[in-house]
Design a protein around this motif. Sequence first.
Motif, PDB file in Angstrom:
ATOM      1  N   SER A  22      63.149  59.230  40.914  1.00 24.78           N
ATOM      2  CA  SER A  22      63.721  60.466  40.016  1.00 24.78           C
ATOM      3  C   SER A  22      65.026  60.727  40.576  1.00 24.78           C
ATOM      4  CB  SER A  22      62.796  61.570  39.935  1.00 24.78           C
ATOM      5  OG  SER A  22      62.943  62.296  41.119  1.00 24.78           O
ATOM      6  N   LYS A  23      65.230  60.717  41.800  1.00 23.25           N
ATOM      7  CA  LYS A  23      66.749  61.036  42.100  1.00 23.25           C
ATOM      8  C   LYS A  23      67.729  59.948  41.703  1.00 23.25           C
ATOM      9  CE  LYS A  23      65.873  63.369  46.741  1.00 23.25           C
ATOM     10  NZ  LYS A  23      65.447  62.893  47.876  1.00 23.25           N
ATOM     11  N   ASP A  24      67.467  58.828  41.805  1.00 21.20           N
ATOM     12  CA  ASP A  24      68.389  57.570  41.450  1.00 21.20           C
ATOM     13  C   ASP A  24      68.537  57.529  40.005  1.00 21.20           C
ATOM     14  OD1 ASP A  24      68.113  57.101  44.124  1.00 21.20           O
ATOM     15  OD2 ASP A  24      67.065  55.095  43.789  1.00 21.20           O
ATOM     16  N   LEU A  25      67.264  57.938  39.129  1.00 19.10           N
ATOM     17  CA  LEU A  25      67.543  57.839  37.829  1.00 19.10           C
ATOM     18  C   LEU A  25      68.041  59.089  37.214  1.00 19.10           C
ATOM     19  CD1 LEU A  25      64.036  55.825  36.980  1.00 19.10           C
ATOM     20  CD2 LEU A  25      66.751  54.773  37.350  1.00 19.10           C
ATOM     21  N   GLU A  94      50.418  56.246  25.724  1.00 21.39           N
ATOM     22  CA  GLU A  94      51.337  56.833  24.986  1.00 21.39           C
ATOM     23  C   GLU A  94      52.323  57.662  25.971  1.00 21.39           C
ATOM     24  OE1 GLU A  94      50.038  59.871  22.382  1.00 21.39           O
ATOM     25  OE2 GLU A  94      48.299  59.022  22.240  1.00 21.39           O
ATOM     26  N   LEU A  95      52.186  57.280  27.409  1.00 22.34           N
ATOM     27  CA  LEU A  95      52.955  58.238  28.401  1.00 22.34           C
ATOM     28  C   LEU A  95      54.215  57.565  28.677  1.00 22.34           C
ATOM     29  CD1 LEU A  95      52.298  60.744  29.885  1.00 22.34           C
ATOM     30  CD2 LEU A  95      51.509  59.575  31.807  1.00 22.34           C
ATOM     31  N   GLY A  96      54.136  56.191  28.615  1.00 21.40           N
ATOM     32  CA  GLY A  96      55.772  55.524  28.876  1.00 21.40           C
ATOM     33  C   GLY A  96      55.446  54.157  29.454  1.00 21.40           C
ATOM     34  N   THR A  97      56.528  53.787  30.481  1.00 24.55           N
ATOM     35  CA  THR A  97      56.720  52.532  30.850  1.00 24.55           C
ATOM     36  C   THR A  97      55.740  52.735  32.314  1.00 24.55           C
ATOM     37  OG1 THR A  97      58.493  52.193  30.119  1.00 24.55           O
ATOM     38  CG2 THR A  97      57.893  50.734  32.047  1.00 24.55           C
ATOM     39  N   ILE A  98      54.511  51.882  32.462  1.00 26.08           N
ATOM     40  CA  ILE A  98      53.864  52.007  33.702  1.00 26.08           C
ATOM     41  C   ILE A  98      54.125  51.029  34.757  1.00 26.08           C
ATOM     42  CG2 ILE A  98      51.388  52.062  34.307  1.00 26.08           C
ATOM     43  CD1 ILE A  98      51.203  53.795  32.056  1.00 26.08           C
ATOM     44  N   VAL A  99      54.405  51.521  35.841  1.00 31.08           N
ATOM     45  CA  VAL A  99      54.798  50.852  37.043  1.00 31.08           C
ATOM     46  C   VAL A  99      53.659  50.726  37.803  1.00 31.08           C
ATOM     47  CG1 VAL A  99      56.219  50.445  39.052  1.00 31.08           C
ATOM     48  CG2 VAL A  99      57.063  51.357  36.860  1.00 31.08           C
ATOM     49  N   TYR A 100      53.188  49.566  38.293  1.00 33.18           N
ATOM     50  CA  TYR A 100      51.904  49.466  39.275  1.00 33.18           C
ATOM     51  C   TYR A 100      52.501  49.024  40.492  1.00 33.18           C
ATOM     52  CZ  TYR A 100      47.771  47.489  41.619  1.00 33.18           C
ATOM     53  OH  TYR A 100      46.610  47.280  42.375  1.00 33.18           O
ATOM     54  N   LEU A 101      52.491  50.177  41.629  1.00 32.68           N
ATOM     55  CA  LEU A 101      52.572  49.910  42.971  1.00 32.68           C
ATOM     56  C   LEU A 101      51.399  49.256  43.722  1.00 32.68           C
ATOM     57  CD1 LEU A 101      54.271  52.856  44.670  1.00 32.68           C
ATOM     58  CD2 LEU A 101      55.073  50.701  44.365  1.00 32.68           C
ATOM     59  N   ILE A 160      62.320  50.221  45.964  1.00 30.33           N
ATOM     60  CA  ILE A 160      63.019  50.977  45.045  1.00 30.33           C
ATOM     61  C   ILE A 160      63.782  50.210  43.967  1.00 30.33           C
ATOM     62  CG2 ILE A 160      64.225  53.223  44.636  1.00 30.33           C
ATOM     63  CD1 ILE A 160      61.420  53.600  45.550  1.00 30.33           C
ATOM     64  N   LYS A 161      64.871  49.246  44.889  1.00 29.39           N
ATOM     65  CA  LYS A 161      65.604  48.497  43.846  1.00 29.39           C
ATOM     66  C   LYS A 161      64.924  47.486  42.960  1.00 29.39           C
ATOM     67  CE  LYS A 161      69.590  45.927  45.193  1.00 29.39           C
ATOM     68  NZ  LYS A 161      69.815  45.088  46.068  1.00 29.39           N
ATOM     69  N   GLU A 162      63.799  46.892  43.670  1.00 31.81           N
ATOM     70  CA  GLU A 162      63.078  46.015  42.786  1.00 31.81           C
ATOM     71  C   GLU A 162      62.498  46.801  41.513  1.00 31.81           C
ATOM     72  OE1 GLU A 162      60.191  43.876  44.945  1.00 31.81           O
ATOM     73  OE2 GLU A 162      59.339  43.419  43.151  1.00 31.81           O
ATOM     74  N   ILE A 163      62.179  48.070  41.833  1.00 36.03           N
ATOM     75  CA  ILE A 163      61.709  48.655  40.426  1.00 36.03           C
ATOM     76  C   ILE A 163      62.578  48.964  39.610  1.00 36.03           C
ATOM     77  CG2 ILE A 163      60.245  50.821  39.808  1.00 36.03           C
ATOM     78  CD1 ILE A 163      58.984  51.014  42.590  1.00 36.03           C
ATOM     79  N   GLU A 164      63.737  49.387  40.239  1.00 30.50           N
ATOM     80  CA  GLU A 164      64.837  49.952  39.233  1.00 30.50           C
ATOM     81  C   GLU A 164      65.267  48.714  38.222  1.00 30.50           C
ATOM     82  OE1 GLU A 164      66.207  53.646  41.895  1.00 30.50           O
ATOM     83  OE2 GLU A 164      67.416  52.040  41.846  1.00 30.50           O
TER      84      GLU A 164
END
Length: 174
Positions: A22-25, A94-101, A160-164
């Motif tokens: 959230s900070k980065d984006l 409906e919520l958005g883009t889902i990122v699975y950690l 974090i970089k990979e997720i971004e």
Amino acid sequence: MNHVVIIGFMGSGKTRAGKQLSKDLGLQFVDLDKLITKKMNLSAREIFEKFGEPYYRALETVALKQLIQDSERKVISLGAGVPLQEQNEKYLKELGTIVYLKGSLTTLKKRLADSKKDPMLDGEDRDDKIKKLLKQRDPVYQKFADIQVVTGEVPFEELIKEIEEKLSTYEKNS
Ligand SMILES: Nc1ncnc2c1ncn2[C@@H]1O[C@H](COP(=O)(O)OP(=O)(O)O)[C@@H](O)[C@H]1O
Ligand SMILES: O=C(O)C1=C[C@@H](OP(=O)(O)O)[C@@H](O)[C@H](O)C1
Ligand SMILES: [Mg+2]
């Protein structure tokens, strides 16, 4: 809505990663558990103990519905149980883009060994419970995932970089 939504097992780092993203984006951060516990002025464990798990699940669904109506894009970290509830399926989509950690059993056992906050791990042998729940939950997280990253194998900053990077590619193509 096109929120960035983080899912994964307890201890996978949803809250920590969500805050950093959230900070980065430059987006607001919402932790679904925090939203609920703040509103109730009780911890997740206290809500489980006083009102039972189904009540907590109902609170999660109400909170999810509210976030779908929220037109300001956010990073949202969900509680680990949210994708498991059938009633949440349509809201998650409906919520958005889902990122699975995704965390391995070894990583998660290590991170959760001393954690006191999770009522889902009370009772039986903790490692057995983690193993059983992960086996049940991992396929569900995979099913919902638009993006998947593995936690526990690279330093946090790299993760974090990979997720971004994956988010940016995903969004370009959708
Ligand atoms: N990439 C990581 N590497 C090492 N420890 C991590 C990482 N991500 C999270 N943690 C630690 O694991 C624990 C659980 O993280 P948290 O964000 O609360 O997980 P969740 O919200 O998924 O339950 C915390 O102590 C956190 O600092
Ligand atoms: O696994 C679960 O069912 C739960 C995980 C917790 O969130 P975290 O994933 O942040 O630990 C919290 O929502 C509640 O205790 C239930
Ligand atoms: Mg959390």
